[in-house]
Design a protein around this motif. Structure first.
Motif, mmCIF file in Angstrom:
data_model
loop_
_atom_site.group_PDB
_atom_site.id
_atom_site.type_symbol
_atom_site.label_atom_id
_atom_site.label_comp_id
_atom_site.label_asym_id
_atom_site.label_seq_id
_atom_site.Cartn_x
_atom_site.Cartn_y
_atom_site.Cartn_z
ATOM 1 N N MET B 1 -3.785 3.076 0.320
ATOM 2 C CA MET B 1 -3.028 2.093 -0.303
ATOM 3 C C MET B 1 -3.479 0.644 0.434
ATOM 4 S SD MET B 1 1.060 1.688 -1.162
ATOM 5 C CE MET B 1 1.906 1.231 0.198
ATOM 6 N N ILE B 2 -3.718 -0.211 -0.303
ATOM 7 C CA ILE B 2 -3.991 -1.531 0.349
ATOM 8 C C ILE B 2 -3.267 -2.539 -0.457
ATOM 9 C CG2 ILE B 2 -5.787 -3.341 0.726
ATOM 10 C CD1 ILE B 2 -7.741 -1.035 1.344
ATOM 11 N N ARG B 3 -2.550 -3.317 0.299
ATOM 12 C CA ARG B 3 -1.776 -4.509 -0.411
ATOM 13 C C ARG B 3 -1.888 -5.929 0.435
ATOM 14 N NH1 ARG B 3 -1.331 -1.137 -3.672
ATOM 15 N NH2 ARG B 3 0.492 0.054 -4.371
ATOM 16 N N VAL B 4 -1.987 -7.154 -0.368
ATOM 17 C CA VAL B 4 -1.796 -8.246 0.284
ATOM 18 C C VAL B 4 -1.004 -8.914 -0.549
ATOM 19 C CG1 VAL B 4 -3.206 -10.437 0.530
ATOM 20 C CG2 VAL B 4 -4.517 -8.247 0.781
ATOM 21 N N GLN B 5 -0.083 -9.310 0.257
ATOM 22 C CA GLN B 5 1.353 -9.620 -0.574
ATOM 23 C C GLN B 5 2.192 -10.779 0.482
ATOM 24 O OE1 GLN B 5 2.970 -5.757 -0.448
ATOM 25 N NE2 GLN B 5 4.675 -5.957 1.037
ATOM 26 N N ARG B 6 2.873 -11.397 -0.538
ATOM 27 C CA ARG B 6 3.886 -12.516 0.306
ATOM 28 C C ARG B 6 5.122 -11.777 0.616
ATOM 29 N NH1 ARG B 6 4.157 -17.948 0.027
ATOM 30 N NH2 ARG B 6 2.420 -18.355 -1.493
ATOM 31 N N GLU B 7 5.516 -10.620 0.113
ATOM 32 C CA GLU B 7 6.986 -9.987 0.354
ATOM 33 C C GLU B 7 6.887 -9.438 1.668
ATOM 34 O OE1 GLU B 7 6.140 -10.683 -3.984
ATOM 35 O OE2 GLU B 7 5.020 -9.528 -2.395
ATOM 36 N N ASP B 8 7.999 -9.078 2.272
ATOM 37 C CA ASP B 8 8.167 -8.302 3.394
ATOM 38 C C ASP B 8 7.711 -6.973 3.516
ATOM 39 O OD1 ASP B 8 10.943 -7.757 5.727
ATOM 40 O OD2 ASP B 8 8.872 -7.696 5.840
ATOM 41 N N ILE B 9 7.306 -6.311 4.433
ATOM 42 C CA ILE B 9 6.721 -4.976 4.300
ATOM 43 C C ILE B 9 7.879 -3.823 4.358
ATOM 44 C CG2 ILE B 9 5.356 -3.402 5.601
ATOM 45 C CD1 ILE B 9 3.629 -6.104 6.631
ATOM 46 N N ASP B 10 7.719 -2.944 3.512
ATOM 47 C CA ASP B 10 8.716 -1.817 3.514
ATOM 48 C C ASP B 10 8.150 -0.742 4.321
ATOM 49 O OD1 ASP B 10 9.942 0.445 0.926
ATOM 50 O OD2 ASP B 10 10.251 0.268 3.087
ATOM 51 N N VAL B 11 8.429 -0.429 5.425
ATOM 52 C CA VAL B 11 7.824 0.292 6.651
ATOM 53 C C VAL B 11 8.119 1.850 6.215
ATOM 54 C CG1 VAL B 11 7.581 1.019 9.034
ATOM 55 C CG2 VAL B 11 7.902 -1.331 8.462
ATOM 56 N N ALA B 12 9.359 2.015 5.741
ATOM 57 C CA ALA B 12 9.678 3.628 5.354
ATOM 58 C C ALA B 12 8.874 3.825 4.382
ATOM 59 C CB ALA B 12 11.313 3.570 5.209
ATOM 60 N N GLY B 13 9.000 2.865 3.319
ATOM 61 C CA GLY B 13 8.153 3.349 2.073
ATOM 62 C C GLY B 13 6.508 3.513 2.240
ATOM 63 N N PRO B 72 -12.083 12.289 9.666
ATOM 64 C CA PRO B 72 -11.461 12.977 9.008
ATOM 65 C C PRO B 72 -9.664 12.539 8.404
ATOM 66 C CG PRO B 72 -11.480 14.337 10.667
ATOM 67 C CD PRO B 72 -11.883 13.092 11.225
ATOM 68 N N LEU B 73 -9.758 11.835 7.591
ATOM 69 C CA LEU B 73 -8.289 11.206 7.331
ATOM 70 C C LEU B 73 -7.755 11.719 6.058
ATOM 71 C CD1 LEU B 73 -9.032 7.539 8.054
ATOM 72 C CD2 LEU B 73 -8.402 9.350 9.525
ATOM 73 N N ASN B 74 -6.429 11.687 5.966
ATOM 74 C CA ASN B 74 -5.712 12.546 4.650
ATOM 75 C C ASN B 74 -5.290 11.155 3.788
ATOM 76 O OD1 ASN B 74 -6.419 14.936 5.332
ATOM 77 N ND2 ASN B 74 -4.360 15.392 5.915
ATOM 78 N N ALA B 75 -4.954 9.860 4.479
ATOM 79 C CA ALA B 75 -4.361 8.939 3.703
ATOM 80 C C ALA B 75 -4.265 7.639 4.823
ATOM 81 C CB ALA B 75 -2.856 9.140 3.173
ATOM 82 N N THR B 76 -4.296 6.493 4.113
ATOM 83 C CA THR B 76 -4.268 5.349 4.880
ATOM 84 C C THR B 76 -3.473 4.155 4.178
ATOM 85 O OG1 THR B 76 -6.348 4.485 4.015
ATOM 86 C CG2 THR B 76 -6.595 5.715 5.908
ATOM 87 N N VAL B 77 -2.645 3.501 4.781
ATOM 88 C CA VAL B 77 -1.938 2.518 4.101
ATOM 89 C C VAL B 77 -2.244 0.980 5.013
ATOM 90 C CG1 VAL B 77 0.460 1.383 3.701
ATOM 91 C CG2 VAL B 77 -0.069 3.914 3.220
ATOM 92 N N ILE B 78 -2.784 0.190 4.169
ATOM 93 C CA ILE B 78 -2.996 -1.174 4.896
ATOM 94 C C ILE B 78 -2.063 -2.408 4.141
ATOM 95 C CG2 ILE B 78 -4.418 -3.074 5.971
ATOM 96 C CD1 ILE B 78 -6.666 -0.925 5.576
ATOM 97 N N ILE B 79 -1.060 -3.014 4.833
ATOM 98 C CA ILE B 79 -0.479 -3.938 4.027
ATOM 99 C C ILE B 79 -0.507 -5.246 4.958
ATOM 100 C CG2 ILE B 79 1.811 -4.824 3.058
ATOM 101 C CD1 ILE B 79 2.529 -1.915 2.840
#
Lengths: 96, 157
Positions: B1-13, B72-79
């Motif tokens: 998941m890749i997001r570029v956003q103005r809003e705060d980052i939901d770490v738990a999410g 070997p990765l299962n998932a990535t998140v970059i916000i």
């Protein structure tokens, strides 16, 4: 000062960060002559029309360029309908 | 998941999205970058991040694809956030899920180091009555350079 009438077939120039502040606008549409075939030649042509892109960067840094959202070298070709962005070296991510 | 956003980052999410019900992930590695109130001895009252809409997402996607190619990765998140931020605010989150910790730690570090030198964002600091564009640092290029192909071969599992 517009360099060309807005048109779908014009080259779209974008300026970011300190380059935008030096130029005084965030973007414009231009129609350079056919002999402007590379990024370096485009920079020279823009300078001749009053856009000094490197004025804000000083000697320590060189301008970065992206053509159609891909970073390229100064000898990369440009074509009439490209999106060409000029910006300083990037500084995203965390501070540390 | 890749997001570029103005809003705060939901770490738990973000961590929940990283796992997303998978049971073959044994390791989650997380990095969060924050705005500090000092930079190079000068006070920072605010930090504004400017970005190149469209290209930022594209570059983060390419860096993510490179990480997935090397480990070997299962998932990535970059916000990554943009806009005017205050000291203490979250700027960026990078999180990686993998079967084992070596790949998770190394891929996370690779993503953080590489986005600093490649993602089209620029920082404007306000402090002590001044506003100044942050300069790119040679140390950041060196950190990204550690991820030359030879260095990453050692950490592949």
């Amino acid at each position: 000062m517009p360099l060309a009438m807005p048109a779908d077939d014009a080259m779209r120039i974008l300026y970011f960060a300190s380059v935008r502040e030096a130029v005084g606008c965030d973007g414009e549409e231009v129609t350079p002559p056919a002999d402007v075939a590379t990024v370096a030649q485009l920079i020279g042509w823009l300078r001749g029309h009053g856009r000094d892109l490197e004025a804000a960067l000083g000697e320590a840094a060189h301008i970065r360029v992206a053509v159609n959202q891909v970073v390229v070298d100064l000898d990369h070709p440009v074509t009439a309908t490209d999106e060409v962005a000029f910006f300083p070296p990037v500084t995203g991510g965390a501070a540390g | 998941m890749i997001r570029v956003q103005r809003e705060d980052i939901d770490v738990a999410g973000a961590l929940a999205a990283l796992v997303d019900g998978r049971q073959d992930t044994g390791a989650l590695a997380l990095f969060v970058g924050l705005v500090r109130d000092m930079a190079e001895g000068r006070p920072v009252d605010a930090l504004t991040l400017e970005h190149y809409p469209g290209m930022t997402e594209k570059v983060l996607g390419a860096i993510d694809a490179e990480a997935r190619r090397r480990w070997p990765l299962n998932a990535t998140v970059i916000i990554h956030r943009y806009g005017r931020l205050m000291p203490g605010d979250r700027i960026v989150l990078v999180a990686v899920g993998a079967a084992h910790r070596d790949a998770a730690f190394d891929a996370c570090r690779f993503l953080v180091d590489t986005l600093k030198t490649e993602a089209p964002l620029w920082k404007l600091e306000e402090g002590a009555g001044e506003r100044r564009w942050v300069a790119a640092r040679a140390a950041d290029d060196a950190a990204a350079g550690r991820w030359s192909t030879a260095a990453t071969v050692r950490s592949r599992r």
